[in-house]
Scaffold this active site. Sequence first.
Site, PDB file in Angstrom:
ATOM      1  CG  ASP A   1      -3.390   3.854  -3.534  1.00  0.00           C
ATOM      2  OD1 ASP A   1      -4.280   3.079  -3.913  1.00  0.00           O
ATOM      3  OD2 ASP A   1      -3.543   4.650  -2.586  1.00  0.00           O
ATOM      4  CD  GLU A   2      -5.556  -0.682  -1.348  1.00  0.00           C
ATOM      5  OE1 GLU A   2      -5.261  -1.477  -0.428  1.00  0.00           O
ATOM      6  OE2 GLU A   2      -6.515   0.099  -1.289  1.00  0.00           O
TER       7      GLU A   2
ATOM      8  CG  ASP B   1      -2.018   1.010   1.180  1.00  0.00           C
ATOM      9  OD1 ASP B   1      -2.143   1.696   0.151  1.00  0.00           O
ATOM     10  OD2 ASP B   1      -2.760   1.114   2.169  1.00  0.00           O
TER      11      ASP B   1
END
Length: 363
Positions: free
Chosen positions: A111-112, A17
């Site tokens: 983003d993860e 993350d």
Amino acid sequence: MTGEDNRERPRKIVHVDMDAFYASVEQRDNPDLRGVPVAVGSPAARGVVAAASYEARKFGVHSAMPSVTAQRKCPDLVFVKPRFDVYKAVSLQIRSIFAEYTPMIEPLSLDEAYLDVTENLKGMEIATEIAEEIRARIKAATGLNASAGISYNKFLAKMASDLNKPNGQAVITPKNGPAFVEQLPIKKFHGVGPATAEKMHRLGIDTGADLKEKTLDFLVEHFGKSGPYFYGIARGIDSRQVRPDRVRKSIGAEDTFAEDIHSYEPAREGLQPLVEKVWGYCEANEIGAKTVTLKVKYADFSQITRSKTAPGPLSAITDLEELVDLLLMPLFPPQKGVRLLGVSLSSLERRRLESTPQLRLAL
């Protein structure tokens, strides 16, 4: 899958993350923003924070917060307009690093992502070392910090990635997984939203231990299809696989406003972070979408939906914004105040961006 099976042949799942991703990219690219409280989003009266830097979070600013509330909490907050083309390019850089370790990558957003490193391309035995190496590679390549969670299933890997943020990692082993879940407040469970958490509180479920006390029949009765999932995770069990080719039937997001909306501009402002969220999912997963659906719930709780299907998959967020505008405009001015808006995408299909190799080479 039983708890015994999990312990005998545990998988090695890593959840990576990025830390305050959008805001961190803006601070990386603009030295004047470093060390300053930054919010990505619009400062308009009905604007919403899409992301907040850690400097802003110290004041209680967080994503999905109304911009006016954020400014009240942090008067020195600097708003920056989102640059999704840049975020996508950085995300591709990060994805290429993941791919050097495993093909088993399931992105959740730009983003993860989940990585299954049980069998990995480097032949590394220790998942925590893989996570450390990936985080170091991301830092070297992008200048950005990532946090990671390591565990034997997706739920616990996701929970672990929050334990030592920012720029840290944590591991939850099969031995301590069930005990970790028991002490966890129910509102912190991944997959338990505010409405579900409130319902659980009304049923006397405040912690993982409380959830574990409930029978499967009880959970199915009150939570339907989610019942078996809640029953499992209360015991540290989650059999969901990391699925690199996952394509949902639809992807959507919605938000209830603090005050009813009566005009077009604040409605469009409120929809923008939802548009960005669903588009970010499609971008991260290289999914094309043709059908856009707008959901509107009024002050009296009546609701309508309006849909439009494009001839082919939408190619840019501007295409999505244009269709959302076409659906939204005819509904204003409304006869009743609007309390909730939502946007969803369907007719989803896997797509491969022709520009992907060039983006990777150019960065």
